[in-house]
Design a protein around this motif. Structure first.
Motif, PDB file in Angstrom:
ATOM      1  N   SER A 468       0.801  -1.232   0.000  1.00  0.00           N
ATOM      2  CA  SER A 468       0.000   0.000   0.000  1.00  0.00           C
ATOM      3  C   SER A 468       0.828   1.273   0.000  1.00  0.00           C
ATOM      4  N   THR A 469       2.135   1.187   0.199  1.00  0.00           N
ATOM      5  CA  THR A 469       2.949   2.401   0.120  1.00  0.00           C
ATOM      6  C   THR A 469       2.991   2.946  -1.303  1.00  0.00           C
ATOM      7  N   PHE A 470       2.501   2.159  -2.285  1.00  0.00           N
ATOM      8  CA  PHE A 470       2.437   2.649  -3.660  1.00  0.00           C
ATOM      9  C   PHE A 470       1.199   3.521  -3.884  1.00  0.00           C
ATOM     10  N   LYS A 471       0.192   3.395  -3.035  1.00  0.00           N
ATOM     11  CA  LYS A 471      -1.091   4.079  -3.259  1.00  0.00           C
ATOM     12  C   LYS A 471      -0.979   5.600  -3.359  1.00  0.00           C
ATOM     13  N   PRO A 472      -0.099   6.271  -2.586  1.00  0.00           N
ATOM     14  CA  PRO A 472      -0.005   7.726  -2.750  1.00  0.00           C
ATOM     15  C   PRO A 472       0.344   8.158  -4.180  1.00  0.00           C
ATOM     16  N   PHE A 473       1.055   7.330  -4.926  1.00  0.00           N
ATOM     17  CA  PHE A 473       1.358   7.688  -6.311  1.00  0.00           C
ATOM     18  C   PHE A 473       0.084   7.683  -7.161  1.00  0.00           C
ATOM     19  N   VAL A 474      -0.815   6.751  -6.871  1.00  0.00           N
ATOM     20  CA  VAL A 474      -2.093   6.699  -7.597  1.00  0.00           C
ATOM     21  C   VAL A 474      -2.932   7.929  -7.266  1.00  0.00           C
ATOM     22  N   LEU A 523     -11.593  10.101   0.332  1.00  0.00           N
ATOM     23  CA  LEU A 523     -10.295   9.600  -0.135  1.00  0.00           C
ATOM     24  C   LEU A 523      -9.285   9.586   1.005  1.00  0.00           C
ATOM     25  N   LYS A 524      -9.403  10.582   1.914  1.00  0.00           N
ATOM     26  CA  LYS A 524      -8.477  10.632   3.047  1.00  0.00           C
ATOM     27  C   LYS A 524      -8.636   9.412   3.937  1.00  0.00           C
ATOM     28  N   ASP A 525      -9.874   9.039   4.235  1.00  0.00           N
ATOM     29  CA  ASP A 525     -10.106   7.850   5.056  1.00  0.00           C
ATOM     30  C   ASP A 525      -9.709   6.579   4.305  1.00  0.00           C
ATOM     31  N   ALA A 526      -9.952   6.580   2.995  1.00  0.00           N
ATOM     32  CA  ALA A 526      -9.634   5.395   2.197  1.00  0.00           C
ATOM     33  C   ALA A 526      -8.136   5.125   2.190  1.00  0.00           C
ATOM     34  N   LEU A 527      -7.342   6.192   2.044  1.00  0.00           N
ATOM     35  CA  LEU A 527      -5.885   5.995   2.060  1.00  0.00           C
ATOM     36  C   LEU A 527      -5.404   5.660   3.465  1.00  0.00           C
ATOM     37  N   ALA A 528      -5.991   6.334   4.454  1.00  0.00           N
ATOM     38  CA  ALA A 528      -5.569   6.110   5.848  1.00  0.00           C
ATOM     39  C   ALA A 528      -5.741   4.656   6.246  1.00  0.00           C
ATOM     40  N   ASN A 529      -6.769   4.019   5.714  1.00  0.00           N
ATOM     41  CA  ASN A 529      -7.080   2.656   6.120  1.00  0.00           C
ATOM     42  C   ASN A 529      -6.851   1.636   5.017  1.00  0.00           C
ATOM     43  N   SER A 530      -6.164   2.063   3.959  1.00  0.00           N
ATOM     44  CA  SER A 530      -5.763   1.174   2.864  1.00  0.00           C
ATOM     45  C   SER A 530      -6.945   0.382   2.302  1.00  0.00           C
ATOM     46  N   VAL A 531      -8.009   1.086   1.962  1.00  0.00           N
ATOM     47  CA  VAL A 531      -9.176   0.430   1.380  1.00  0.00           C
ATOM     48  C   VAL A 531      -8.904   0.210  -0.106  1.00  0.00           C
ATOM     49  N   ASN A 532      -8.743  -1.029  -0.480  1.00  0.00           N
ATOM     50  CA  ASN A 532      -8.297  -1.360  -1.833  1.00  0.00           C
ATOM     51  C   ASN A 532      -9.300  -0.988  -2.918  1.00  0.00           C
ATOM     52  N   MET A 631      -1.823  11.827   3.243  1.00  0.00           N
ATOM     53  CA  MET A 631      -0.998  10.892   4.024  1.00  0.00           C
ATOM     54  C   MET A 631      -0.945  11.249   5.498  1.00  0.00           C
ATOM     55  N   GLU A 632      -1.246  12.507   5.836  1.00  0.00           N
ATOM     56  CA  GLU A 632      -1.325  12.844   7.255  1.00  0.00           C
ATOM     57  C   GLU A 632      -2.456  12.080   7.930  1.00  0.00           C
ATOM     58  N   GLY A 633      -3.490  11.761   7.154  1.00  0.00           N
ATOM     59  CA  GLY A 633      -4.601  11.003   7.714  1.00  0.00           C
ATOM     60  C   GLY A 633      -4.202   9.629   8.193  1.00  0.00           C
ATOM     61  N   VAL A 634      -3.138   9.061   7.601  1.00  0.00           N
ATOM     62  CA  VAL A 634      -2.660   7.733   8.006  1.00  0.00           C
ATOM     63  C   VAL A 634      -2.222   7.736   9.453  1.00  0.00           C
ATOM     64  N   THR A 635      -1.580   8.822   9.893  1.00  0.00           N
ATOM     65  CA  THR A 635      -1.074   8.877  11.269  1.00  0.00           C
ATOM     66  C   THR A 635      -2.058   9.539  12.218  1.00  0.00           C
ATOM     67  N   GLU A 636      -3.124  10.128  11.669  1.00  0.00           N
ATOM     68  CA  GLU A 636      -4.141  10.749  12.524  1.00  0.00           C
ATOM     69  C   GLU A 636      -5.232   9.762  12.932  1.00  0.00           C
ATOM     70  N   SER A 637      -5.624   8.885  12.020  1.00  0.00           N
ATOM     71  CA  SER A 637      -6.710   7.965  12.354  1.00  0.00           C
ATOM     72  C   SER A 637      -6.607   6.629  11.638  1.00  0.00           C
ATOM     73  N   GLY A 638      -5.524   6.415  10.911  1.00  0.00           N
ATOM     74  CA  GLY A 638      -5.404   5.201  10.128  1.00  0.00           C
ATOM     75  C   GLY A 638      -4.436   4.199  10.712  1.00  0.00           C
ATOM     76  N   ILE A 670       2.765  14.502  10.814  1.00  0.00           N
ATOM     77  CA  ILE A 670       3.525  13.422  10.182  1.00  0.00           C
ATOM     78  C   ILE A 670       2.700  12.878   9.029  1.00  0.00           C
ATOM     79  N   ALA A 671       3.272  12.871   7.859  1.00  0.00           N
ATOM     80  CA  ALA A 671       2.627  12.243   6.710  1.00  0.00           C
ATOM     81  C   ALA A 671       3.285  10.889   6.504  1.00  0.00           C
ATOM     82  N   GLY A 672       2.468   9.868   6.259  1.00  0.00           N
ATOM     83  CA  GLY A 672       3.084   8.549   6.132  1.00  0.00           C
ATOM     84  C   GLY A 672       2.169   7.555   5.472  1.00  0.00           C
ATOM     85  N   LYS A 673       2.710   6.380   5.262  1.00  0.00           N
ATOM     86  CA  LYS A 673       1.903   5.285   4.712  1.00  0.00           C
ATOM     87  C   LYS A 673       2.506   3.967   5.117  1.00  0.00           C
ATOM     88  N   THR A 674       1.663   3.096   5.649  1.00  0.00           N
ATOM     89  CA  THR A 674       2.085   1.727   5.933  1.00  0.00           C
ATOM     90  C   THR A 674       1.888   0.886   4.682  1.00  0.00           C
TER      91      THR A 674
END
Length: 778
Positions: A468-474, A523-532, A631-638, A670-674
């Protein structure tokens, strides 16, 4: 008359003796003059000329220097020598040498006449007569003396001549510095700088008096007075005390100081320097390849090539020694605990195919046979020893004495090589790279956990599925092309991209990890929680080709097929590529190629290479910022919310759960992605603050070695803790100035990023629940 004649005869006899005395004396003088003249003319062997004296040939190691001025390591073959100037030597070190080796050093011009006469009269029993200048001449130009008396005399004559020439050529201080720099202190401690670092873990200027005395004591015989703990500590201490006594004898220290120091222990901090030990070992091996390539394409003015191991080059790198230390410490703290849990879950009782999962016995045997043929043992026996394939295979089943790695220290054991291979395949490996996104300077590089036992570099050489670290490019592609907002809402229902679309050979229907396909979400929640499924819909809006084009502009050189499934991270990329690509988001859309070397100089500090940063505009500042806010959403609620925990408890609003055991307590943006790949084979975390981007990967050598469940196999459990531990240390060091501020907001921002007034469908969970381990003290 007879008496007068007798007196006359006696006087004649006396005159004859006097005459013979002067003849012999004069002949002796003439012989000595002739001997020295012939020697100086080269009759007994070539002597160094003015040019050689000006530039004595010594092998100098190439020095690797961090951005904060610390020596990370060296490249050398036999001589680990890096010279220092006289002004870098503490006064008590010089005083100790003069008092012990040449008390009249400042009064003679290369030869101590008094000492020489004393040695002749006492036949050497009262001590040698070699001055420091003579000893330097011996070290520089003719080495150890011969056992043949005549040859030894001739060598001594040449030694005297060279010593006198050295005194004419150099100042007393320069001769002292050369002597300290040329001496071999054993254990790869060539010269005073290496000796100081290896025996006391410090630079020469930081040596204290008793440490200086110990090192000077080694000049008598560095093999006999070797301070390694397993050698001769009593003899070394006694010899050190002799040096202290000499210093007191000649007035350099008081009797009180001497008596006090003679009672102390050696105080060693033995830190051997080798290519497989020390700091930044994986980076240094990357740098070795970089330097070999640079040398091949940058010859000397005379057309010859530089020698990496002996020409005394200085390589100035971007690595920060403090950040490198923090990164290695984070790996050393997290990986043993993660590995202990892996071993716990993969005992033969719990997993009969341990450490492999999803493989049957025939597949395991095939995998091990491939590994056997790729091993260094196979290569050595086949090509160096010429053994047959049958002999080689049999050797892998014969118990052999060996030393194997463990997180509790090396283990000396007897084991079959095949069993040791299986044992090593049980280990999880880390890779970490940290980079300043504005300058491209790489600040930390951890390619593995122990270079001595695992040489493969997981920063640049290793490439694994990025998940899922590739998703920010999409998402970035969609934001750039369609001006999508993090607050836009898409359904999380299942989607199928039919065969043939985008060149897809088969229909593609991605699944969500939690099996939930109801409702809609931002989209923020979708990326935060890696919803495919949401990511797949975004991919379908832009198509895979623009995504691949973007990633290529962001510095990724690995092959990425332009098919929809890349949206979920099916491509194999390196940590190096991922950090470089993510850095453009933090750098307002500007890609800066990672830089590891800023300059290279020769031994005379002439600049041979200066870096020219490579940058290019890839995204608009607005697109980069909006992607960062996603990507900040990943560390805020994801999936990265554990970075926010207090250690006691943290509320995760997306599924109303208390998360414990992760006391990181970050409060800054912090912006990030697992990222977690299929079967939990790879765990990733990419984390960014405005002036630092860090990527971490964790996984085993073989993808069939992994955790059975996502509880421990997810990126948030495998890789994120290393990032967190590393950043905690960086923030605790105020000199590093790691940002805790917000990312800069573009002045012309037109896309909505504040989603506080927009929420995902309340009838559905906004994120996929992932069970989090709370029994590893991450």
């Amino acid at each position: 008359m007879a008496k007068a004649k007798q007196v006359k005869n006696e006087n004649h006899e006396f005159d004859k003796y006097v005459r013979w005395f002067w003849i012999i004396f004069s002949a002796g003088i003439l012989f000595i003059v002739l001997l020295f003249s012939l020697a100086s003319w080269g009759a007994f062997g070539e002597l160094p000329d003015h040019t050689q004296l000006e530039n004595p040939k010594t092998n100098l190691a190439t020095e690797i220097i961090s951005s904060d001025g610390v020596t990370l390591g060296k490249f050398y073959f036999n001589d680990n020598r890096t010279p220092v100037g006289y002004d870098e030597l503490p006064k008590h070190l010089v005083d100790a040498l003069v008092a012990t080796e040449d008390a009249r050093y400042y009064q003679h011009s290369g030869i101590d006449i008094r000492g020489t006469l004393r040695a002749i009269v006492k036949l050497g029993r009262g001590g040698g007569a070699s001055t420091i200048s003579q000893q330097l001449a011996k070290q520089l130009f003719h080495g150890e003396g011969s056992t043949n008396v005549l040859e030894r005399i001739l060598q001594k004559v040449k030694e005297w001549i060279i010593a006198i020439r050295l005194e004419r050529q150099y100042t007393k201080e320069e001769i002292l510095a050369q002597y300290f720099n040329i001496y071999d202190f054993n254990n790869n401690a060539d010269g005073i700088r290496s000796a100081s670092r290896i025996y006391f873990g410090k630079e020469p200027k930081d040596l204290d008096l008793k440490e200086s005395a110990m090192l000077v004591g080694m000049f008598k015989n560095s093999s006999l007075y070797n301070p390694r703990p397993d050698r001769n500590p009593v003899g070394v201490k006694n010899r050190r005390n002799v040096v202290l006594s000499q210093m007191e004898k000649y007035g350099y220290i008081t009797e009180k100081v001497k008596d006090s120091l003679q009672k102390t222990e050696l105080g060693l901090n033995y830190s051997p320097e080798s290519h497989r030990e020390g700091t930044a070992t994986y980076f240094r091996e990357y740098l070795r390849a970089f330097m070999k390539d640079w040398i091949k394409n940058n010859p000397k003015p005379d057309g010859t090539l530089y020698n990496l191991n002996s020409d005394g080059l200085k390589v100035y790198t971007t690595i920060d020694s403090r950040m490198q230390k923090y990164a290695e410490e984070a790996v050393q703290k997290h990986m043993p605990r993660l590995q202990a849990e892996f071993f716990h879950q993969n005992t033969p009782n719990r997993n009969p195919t341990a450490p492999f999962l999803e493989l049957d016995q025939s597949e395991i045997e095939a995998l091990m046979n491939r590994s056997m043929r790729q091993s260094e043992r196979w290569r050595h026996m086949k090509y160096d020893l010429g053994k047959s394939e049958k002999e080689i295979k049999e050797s892998f089943s014969k118990p052999t004495q060996m030393t194997v790695f463990s997180w509790k220290g090396e283990i000396d054991t007897i084991m079959k090589p095949m069993d040791s291979m299986r044992y090593y395949k049980s280990f999880l490996h880390p890779g970490l790279m940290s980079m300043d996104p504005q300058t491209g300077q790489v600040k930390a590089w951890v390619g593995g956990m122990n270079y001595k036992h695992f040489q493969y570099d997981h920063v640049k050489a290793g490439k694994r599925q990025v998940g899922s670290t590739f998703k920010p490019f999409v998402y970035a592609t969609a934001i750039d092309q369609l001006h999508l907002s993090p607050c836009d809402i898409l359904p999380r229902s299942q989607i199928t991209i039919e065969a043939g679309k985008y060149g897809n050979p088969e229909p593609w229907s991605p699944k969500n990890a939690d099996g939930d396909y109801g409702g809609s979400m931002t989209l923020k929640d979708a990326l935060a929680n890696s919803v495919n499924t949401v990511t797949a819909r975004v991919m379908d809006k832009v198509g895979p080709r623009p995504v691949v084009d973007l990633v290529k502009k962001l510095g990724v050189e690995s092959d990425i097929p332009p098919v929809p499934s890349i949206a979920l991270g099916t491509a194999d990329l390196s940590v190096y590529e991922m950090v470089g690509a993510y850095s453009a988001f933090a750098n307002k859309g500007v890609y800066t190629k990672p830089v590891m070397v800023t300059s290279i100089t020769d031994k005379n500090n002439t600049v041979l290479y200066q870096v020219k940063p490579e940058t290019r505009d890839v995204l608009s500042e607005e697109t980069a910022y909006v992607t960062v806010k996603l990507m900040e959403g990943v560390t805020e609620s994801g999936s990265g919310v554990r970075l926010r925990t207090t250690g006691a408890e943290a509320y995760r609003p997306d599924y109303k759960e208390i998360v414990t055991g992760y006391p990181y307590q970050f409060t800054n943006p912090i912006a990030g992605k697992t990222g977690t790949t299929q079967n939990q084979s790879d765990g990733w975390f990419m984390g960014m603050v405005p002036n630092l981007v860090t990527g971490v990967w964790v996984g085993a050598e073989d993808r069939s070695v992994h955790f059975a469940s996502i509880t421990y196999g997810q990126g948030a459990a495998m890789a994120l803790p290393i990032w967190a531990l590393y950043m905690k240390s960086c923030y605790a060091d105020p000199d590093l100035n790691i940002s805790q501020e917000d990312f800069d907001v573009p002045v012309d921002l037109s896309i909505r990023v504040d989603c506080s007034g927009t929420s995902s469908d309340n009838n559905s969970k906004s994120g996929s629940k992932q069970e989090l381990p709370d029994d590893l003290d991450f």
